[in-house]
Scaffold this motif. Structure first.
Motif, PDB file in Angstrom:
ATOM      1  N   HIS A 120      36.305  36.950  50.609  1.00 53.95           N
ATOM      2  CA  HIS A 120      37.166  36.093  51.432  1.00 53.95           C
ATOM      3  C   HIS A 120      36.913  34.612  51.136  1.00 53.95           C
ATOM      4  CE1 HIS A 120      33.489  35.749  53.893  1.00 53.95           C
ATOM      5  NE2 HIS A 120      34.009  34.606  54.297  1.00 53.95           N
ATOM      6  N   ALA A 121      35.694  34.263  50.695  1.00 54.56           N
ATOM      7  CA  ALA A 121      35.372  32.852  50.455  1.00 54.56           C
ATOM      8  C   ALA A 121      36.222  32.281  49.329  1.00 54.56           C
ATOM      9  CB  ALA A 121      33.887  32.710  50.131  1.00 54.56           C
ATOM     10  N   GLU A 122      36.355  33.029  48.231  1.00 57.51           N
ATOM     11  CA  GLU A 122      37.195  32.584  47.129  1.00 57.51           C
ATOM     12  C   GLU A 122      38.656  32.520  47.557  1.00 57.51           C
ATOM     13  OE1 GLU A 122      33.524  34.281  45.280  1.00 57.51           O
ATOM     14  OE2 GLU A 122      34.847  34.847  46.917  1.00 57.51           O
ATOM     15  N   LEU A 123      39.096  33.509  48.330  1.00 57.09           N
ATOM     16  CA  LEU A 123      40.490  33.532  48.782  1.00 57.09           C
ATOM     17  C   LEU A 123      40.803  32.320  49.660  1.00 57.09           C
ATOM     18  CD1 LEU A 123      43.221  35.006  49.044  1.00 57.09           C
ATOM     19  CD2 LEU A 123      42.263  36.231  51.003  1.00 57.09           C
ATOM     20  N   ARG A 124      39.928  32.015  50.585  1.00 57.76           N
ATOM     21  CA  ARG A 124      40.182  30.876  51.479  1.00 57.76           C
ATOM     22  C   ARG A 124      40.203  29.558  50.709  1.00 57.76           C
ATOM     23  NH1 ARG A 124      36.510  32.322  56.872  1.00 57.76           N
ATOM     24  NH2 ARG A 124      37.394  34.407  57.223  1.00 57.76           N
ATOM     25  N   ASN A 125      39.257  29.398  49.771  1.00 57.98           N
ATOM     26  CA  ASN A 125      39.270  28.186  48.958  1.00 57.98           C
ATOM     27  C   ASN A 125      40.551  28.078  48.141  1.00 57.98           C
ATOM     28  OD1 ASN A 125      36.723  27.491  49.854  1.00 57.98           O
ATOM     29  ND2 ASN A 125      35.795  27.399  47.829  1.00 57.98           N
ATOM     30  N   LEU A 126      40.952  29.191  47.555  1.00 59.25           N
ATOM     31  CA  LEU A 126      42.148  29.192  46.717  1.00 59.25           C
ATOM     32  C   LEU A 126      43.384  28.840  47.536  1.00 59.25           C
ATOM     33  CD1 LEU A 126      43.380  29.757  43.918  1.00 59.25           C
ATOM     34  CD2 LEU A 126      43.583  32.152  44.605  1.00 59.25           C
ATOM     35  N   MET A 127      43.500  29.414  48.721  1.00 64.77           N
ATOM     36  CA  MET A 127      44.640  29.099  49.582  1.00 64.77           C
ATOM     37  C   MET A 127      44.608  27.631  50.004  1.00 64.77           C
ATOM     38  SD  MET A 127      46.592  31.668  49.795  1.00 64.77           S
ATOM     39  CE  MET A 127      47.624  31.085  51.139  1.00 64.77           C
ATOM     40  N   ASP A 128      43.422  27.120  50.262  1.00 68.14           N
ATOM     41  CA  ASP A 128      43.297  25.713  50.635  1.00 68.14           C
ATOM     42  C   ASP A 128      43.756  24.812  49.494  1.00 68.14           C
ATOM     43  OD1 ASP A 128      42.443  23.465  52.233  1.00 68.14           O
ATOM     44  OD2 ASP A 128      40.689  23.342  50.927  1.00 68.14           O
ATOM     45  N   ALA A 129      43.312  25.117  48.267  1.00 74.90           N
ATOM     46  CA  ALA A 129      43.726  24.322  47.111  1.00 74.90           C
ATOM     47  C   ALA A 129      45.231  24.431  46.898  1.00 74.90           C
ATOM     48  CB  ALA A 129      42.981  24.784  45.858  1.00 74.90           C
ATOM     49  N   PHE A 130      45.784  25.622  47.049  1.00 79.12           N
ATOM     50  CA  PHE A 130      47.224  25.832  46.886  1.00 79.12           C
ATOM     51  C   PHE A 130      48.006  25.006  47.906  1.00 79.12           C
ATOM     52  CE2 PHE A 130      51.115  28.070  47.990  1.00 79.12           C
ATOM     53  CZ  PHE A 130      51.701  28.291  46.747  1.00 79.12           C
TER      54      PHE A 130
END
Length: 480
Positions: A120-130
């Motif tokens: 989930h940590a990578e997913l949340r960061n990725l969504m934040d960057a997006f």
């Protein structure tokens, strides 16, 4: 109720696999990522299991916009899905169909030799960057990843790149390596190490590796030095560090640049110092099979501020950062994206856990396989060396290696041979030298599945397959 059966997680281990029917889509997505098996089981208000959802199901629901209607998991779960035989895990149910354990089914799906460990940590960061809309080569994750990774390696500057190969290319280009120059490269390495030298018009000078460390040695480097030698590129192969204190001292005496290829050795050390910190520039790869991944990606780390500035300029088309569209040199587009870096930031925070997991997997293989005829593991290294596990690997009889790979493939398990020594391949024929240690390791080496899916049950299966092949063909290992 507590279960103590091989291959079954007890009640304490089930929480990460269970969602309630009233939970939303994102809860299931994060839990399916975090448990490492890519699925969740859905229960109703009475705790009764009503079905399962895989990441494939959840991806389709996301594409269909199910989350826009505030749909719960109970509305999208497929009836009867608990009975699917292709599931890598299955719920253990009590008489009321409540989940009291999780049964691992390692033979149900294909086990790759490597896979990215995403949460989930990578997913949340990725969504934040997006959502920030900074999706190209500028953004807060780029700067955070560069500084954090450089600090982890003991260097003061990081220059992120689009992949590990171009980070090597960038390092050599920034140091001025050009036609007529020679760069000393170990014969036992992935082709990228030599390719970047060739692409700059320079000559890779291939040397054999040490049979104990599997890396280049100061003695081999010194024998290969000529008046045209400009740099040496030690490769920390399979997480095993080269003797960098001695290599650095040798390079200083001869006026040579040192470019460390650390693609396979995130976290390794020598003399208590991280690999990557001994050189003029060090290169790391973040391909999907590496210890830390950004999908594709790489980084150059250095302690030299002027060199870092030059690499940043060359990375961005040779354009001066303070004068847009003014090109001092014909540079490259070697930039990493903010999306990639967002994943890397989360991965870096989890890196110690990755290293511990890989170490446990390798120790499991050693315990299960070392007694088999013809099997040899990487030799223990002296105390000055602090290796890490990239892939867990072993040496096997060369004539048995194809049989082992095929037998495991038939059991849905992926094994990979070591890469070929550079001198053995047509692309490097003009640079080839006699490298017996590299040749032997290339012929005997095998990479074993190394991921958090590899448990005692999986290792036992692989050991049984190996025993069947090796006791059938007899003979002793070329590795012994």
């Amino acid at each position: 109720m507590n279960l103590h059966v091989a291959g079954i997680e007890t009640e304490a281990g089930t929480a990460g696999f269970i969602c309630r029917a009233t939970d939303g889509l994102w809860t299931a997505i994060e839990r399916a990522l975090d448990n490492g098996y890519g699925l969740v089981f859905v229960t109703n208000g009475d705790g009764e299991a009503i079905g399962r959802l895989t990441l494939q199901d959840l991806r389709q629901a996301l594409r269909d916009g199910v989350h826009l209607g505030h749909a719960s998991l109970g509305e999208i779960v497929r009836p009867g899905s608990l009975d699917d035989t292709d599931s890598p895990v299955a719920p253990v149910l009590d008489e009321r169909r409540r989940i009291v354990g999780i049964e691992k089914r390692p033979d149900a799906i294909f086990l790759p030799v490597a896979e990215p460990d995403l949460s989930h940590a990578e997913l949340r960061n990725l969504m934040d960057a997006f959502l920030s809309t900074w999706i190209s080569s500028t953004g807060e994750y780029i700067t955070r990843f560069e500084s954090s990774f450089a600090a982890r390696t003991g260097m003061s500057h990081g220059v992120a790149t689009s992949n590990g190969t171009v980070s090597l290319h960038l390092a050599l280009a920034a140091l001025g390596i050009s036609p007529g120059d020679e760069v000393i490269v170990p014969d036992l390495t992935f082709a990228a190490s030599a390719n970047v030298v060739i692409h700059l018009g320079a000559t890779p000078v291939l040397v054999d590796v040490d049979p104990l460390t599997w890396c280049i040695t100061p003695e081999a480097i010194e024998r290969a030095i000529t008046p045209r030698t400009r740099a040496v590129m030690p490769v920390h192969v399979f997480g095993r560090p080269a003797p960098m204190t001695e290599i650095r001292d040798l390079a200083l005496r001869h006026g040579l640049f040192v470019v460390e290829d650390c693609a396979e050795a995130h976290g390794a050390a020598y003399d208590g110092q991280p690999v990557g910190s001994f050189s003029d520039v060090a290169s790391f790869s973040f391909f999907a099979n590496k210890i830390v991944t950004t999908g594709e990606g790489g980084i150059c780390v250095t302690g030299n501020a002027d060199l870092a500035r030059r690499m940043r300029m060359l990375r961005d088309h040779g354009m001066r950062p303070e004068r847009r569209y003014w090109h001092e040199e014909a540079g490259y587009n070697f930039r990493m994206t903010n999306l990639q870096a967002s994943i890397g930031c989360a991965q870096l925070e989890r890196m110690d856990g990755f290293l511990a997991m890989r170490r446990r997997v390798h120790e499991g293989y050693e315990a299960a396989l070392r007694h088999l005829p013809g099997i040899a593991f990487p030799p223990p290294m002296p105390a000055r060396y602090e290796p890490v596990t990239w892939f867990s690997c072993a040496l096997v009889p060369a004539q048995a290696r194809p049989q082992l790979i095929e037998a495991c493939r038939q059991a849905n398990i992926d094994l990979r041979p070591f890469f070929h020594g550079l001198s053995s391949m047509p692309a490097y024929r003009r640079y080839a030298r006699k490298c017996p240690h590299s040749e032997r390791l290339s012929a005997c080496g095998i990479n074993l599945p190394t991921s958090r899916k590899v448990d005692t049950q999986t290792i036992t299966r692989i050991a049984e397959i190996f025993a069947g092949v090796l006791t059938g063909n007899g003979g002793r290992s070329e590795a012994e």
